[in-house]
Design a protein around this motif. Structure first.
Motif, PDB file in Angstrom:
ATOM      1  N   LEU A 119      -0.994  52.497  17.814  1.00  0.00           N
ATOM      2  CA  LEU A 119       0.414  52.854  17.965  1.00  0.00           C
ATOM      3  C   LEU A 119       0.789  54.105  17.169  1.00  0.00           C
ATOM      4  N   GLN A 120       0.128  54.330  16.046  1.00  0.00           N
ATOM      5  CA  GLN A 120       0.454  55.482  15.203  1.00  0.00           C
ATOM      6  C   GLN A 120      -0.337  56.732  15.575  1.00  0.00           C
ATOM      7  N   ASN A 121      -1.324  56.627  16.443  1.00  0.00           N
ATOM      8  CA  ASN A 121      -2.175  57.771  16.761  1.00  0.00           C
ATOM      9  C   ASN A 121      -2.221  58.032  18.261  1.00  0.00           C
ATOM     10  N   GLN A 122      -1.058  58.164  18.868  1.00  0.00           N
ATOM     11  CA  GLN A 122      -0.988  58.405  20.299  1.00  0.00           C
ATOM     12  C   GLN A 122      -0.851  59.890  20.632  1.00  0.00           C
ATOM     13  N   ARG A 123      -0.800  60.729  19.620  1.00  0.00           N
ATOM     14  CA  ARG A 123      -0.693  62.174  19.851  1.00  0.00           C
ATOM     15  C   ARG A 123      -1.934  62.666  20.601  1.00  0.00           C
ATOM     16  N   THR A 124      -1.743  63.580  21.523  1.00  0.00           N
ATOM     17  CA  THR A 124      -2.850  64.131  22.292  1.00  0.00           C
ATOM     18  C   THR A 124      -3.531  65.240  21.495  1.00  0.00           C
ATOM     19  N   VAL A 125      -4.859  65.200  21.486  1.00  0.00           N
ATOM     20  CA  VAL A 125      -5.643  66.220  20.797  1.00  0.00           C
ATOM     21  C   VAL A 125      -6.603  66.868  21.795  1.00  0.00           C
ATOM     22  N   SER A 126      -7.048  68.058  21.450  1.00  0.00           N
ATOM     23  CA  SER A 126      -8.007  68.781  22.284  1.00  0.00           C
ATOM     24  C   SER A 126      -9.363  68.751  21.589  1.00  0.00           C
ATOM     25  N   VAL A 127     -10.381  68.390  22.336  1.00  0.00           N
ATOM     26  CA  VAL A 127     -11.743  68.321  21.800  1.00  0.00           C
ATOM     27  C   VAL A 127     -12.609  69.266  22.610  1.00  0.00           C
ATOM     28  N   GLU A 128     -13.328  70.135  21.914  1.00  0.00           N
ATOM     29  CA  GLU A 128     -14.234  71.070  22.580  1.00  0.00           C
ATOM     30  C   GLU A 128     -15.665  70.746  22.175  1.00  0.00           C
ATOM     31  N   LEU A 129     -16.535  70.646  23.159  1.00  0.00           N
ATOM     32  CA  LEU A 129     -17.959  70.407  22.932  1.00  0.00           C
ATOM     33  C   LEU A 129     -18.727  71.266  23.920  1.00  0.00           C
ATOM     34  N   PHE A 130     -19.425  72.255  23.378  1.00  0.00           N
ATOM     35  CA  PHE A 130     -20.132  73.246  24.184  1.00  0.00           C
ATOM     36  C   PHE A 130     -19.163  73.892  25.165  1.00  0.00           C
ATOM     37  N   TRP A 131     -19.339  73.698  26.449  1.00  0.00           N
ATOM     38  CA  TRP A 131     -18.457  74.332  27.434  1.00  0.00           C
ATOM     39  C   TRP A 131     -17.346  73.390  27.923  1.00  0.00           C
ATOM     40  N   LEU A 132     -17.339  72.161  27.437  1.00  0.00           N
ATOM     41  CA  LEU A 132     -16.356  71.176  27.861  1.00  0.00           C
ATOM     42  C   LEU A 132     -15.113  71.215  26.966  1.00  0.00           C
ATOM     43  N   ASP A 133     -13.977  71.041  27.556  1.00  0.00           N
ATOM     44  CA  ASP A 133     -12.723  70.968  26.820  1.00  0.00           C
ATOM     45  C   ASP A 133     -11.946  69.777  27.367  1.00  0.00           C
ATOM     46  N   ALA A 134     -11.678  68.808  26.504  1.00  0.00           N
ATOM     47  CA  ALA A 134     -10.992  67.598  26.943  1.00  0.00           C
ATOM     48  C   ALA A 134      -9.750  67.362  26.098  1.00  0.00           C
ATOM     49  N   ARG A 135      -8.737  66.791  26.717  1.00  0.00           N
ATOM     50  CA  ARG A 135      -7.513  66.415  26.009  1.00  0.00           C
ATOM     51  C   ARG A 135      -7.340  64.910  26.181  1.00  0.00           C
ATOM     52  N   PRO A 163      -5.671  61.112  23.881  1.00  0.00           N
ATOM     53  CA  PRO A 163      -5.014  60.597  22.678  1.00  0.00           C
ATOM     54  C   PRO A 163      -6.023  60.509  21.523  1.00  0.00           C
ATOM     55  N   LEU A 164      -5.533  60.718  20.312  1.00  0.00           N
ATOM     56  CA  LEU A 164      -6.416  60.704  19.141  1.00  0.00           C
ATOM     57  C   LEU A 164      -7.157  59.380  19.011  1.00  0.00           C
ATOM     58  N   TRP A 165      -6.484  58.252  19.246  1.00  0.00           N
ATOM     59  CA  TRP A 165      -7.145  56.963  19.083  1.00  0.00           C
ATOM     60  C   TRP A 165      -8.302  56.806  20.070  1.00  0.00           C
ATOM     61  N   LEU A 166      -8.130  57.329  21.286  1.00  0.00           N
ATOM     62  CA  LEU A 166      -9.181  57.226  22.288  1.00  0.00           C
ATOM     63  C   LEU A 166     -10.366  58.122  21.923  1.00  0.00           C
ATOM     64  N   THR A 167     -10.063  59.297  21.409  1.00  0.00           N
ATOM     65  CA  THR A 167     -11.121  60.211  20.974  1.00  0.00           C
ATOM     66  C   THR A 167     -11.952  59.579  19.857  1.00  0.00           C
ATOM     67  N   LEU A 168     -11.283  58.972  18.890  1.00  0.00           N
ATOM     68  CA  LEU A 168     -12.008  58.325  17.791  1.00  0.00           C
ATOM     69  C   LEU A 168     -12.800  57.113  18.273  1.00  0.00           C
ATOM     70  N   LEU A 169     -12.261  56.386  19.237  1.00  0.00           N
ATOM     71  CA  LEU A 169     -12.979  55.240  19.795  1.00  0.00           C
ATOM     72  C   LEU A 169     -14.263  55.690  20.497  1.00  0.00           C
ATOM     73  N   VAL A 170     -14.184  56.785  21.254  1.00  0.00           N
ATOM     74  CA  VAL A 170     -15.365  57.310  21.943  1.00  0.00           C
ATOM     75  C   VAL A 170     -16.422  57.737  20.917  1.00  0.00           C
ATOM     76  N   VAL A 171     -16.002  58.399  19.855  1.00  0.00           N
ATOM     77  CA  VAL A 171     -16.947  58.820  18.813  1.00  0.00           C
ATOM     78  C   VAL A 171     -17.589  57.601  18.155  1.00  0.00           C
ATOM     79  N   LEU A 172     -16.807  56.549  17.913  1.00  0.00           N
ATOM     80  CA  LEU A 172     -17.341  55.317  17.326  1.00  0.00           C
ATOM     81  C   LEU A 172     -18.397  54.695  18.236  1.00  0.00           C
ATOM     82  N   VAL A 173     -18.098  54.599  19.529  1.00  0.00           N
ATOM     83  CA  VAL A 173     -19.031  53.989  20.482  1.00  0.00           C
ATOM     84  C   VAL A 173     -20.309  54.823  20.602  1.00  0.00           C
ATOM     85  N   VAL A 174     -20.178  56.143  20.662  1.00  0.00           N
ATOM     86  CA  VAL A 174     -21.360  57.013  20.741  1.00  0.00           C
ATOM     87  C   VAL A 174     -22.224  56.847  19.487  1.00  0.00           C
TER      88      VAL A 174
END
Length: 77
Positions: free
Chosen positions: A34-50, A52-63
């Motif tokens: 609930l506190q981390n719903q702000r959208t962030v931009s993540v760049e990896l090599f040639w990919l650029d994704a936008r 929510p911060l919580w989803l980005t951190l969840l993906v990093v945790l799972v990887v």
């Protein structure tokens, strides 16, 4: 103020410390999302994704978890 019935006391006494910890972790996770719903931009090599911060951190945790599991994870002595 009413007194607790024996059913209420029995229910609460059957909850283990591990279940209390699990409940606390769920509450912390919900507050975190609930506190981390702000959208962030993540760049990896040639990919650029936008996302929510919580989803980005969840993906990093799972990887990270998958990388640890694939590399052997816990080794027994």
């Amino acid at each position: 103020m009413r007194e607790r019935t024996s059913t209420e006391r029995n229910f609460l006494s059957r909850i283990t410390p591990g279940q209390w910890l699990g409940l606390a972790l769920v509450v912390v996770a919900v507050v975190f999302v609930l506190q981390n719903q702000r959208t962030v931009s993540v760049e990896l090599f040639w990919l650029d994704a936008r996302a929510p911060l919580w989803l980005t951190l969840l993906v990093v945790l799972v990887v990270g978890w998958l990388a640890g599991a694939l590399m052997g994870g816990r080794r027994r002595g």
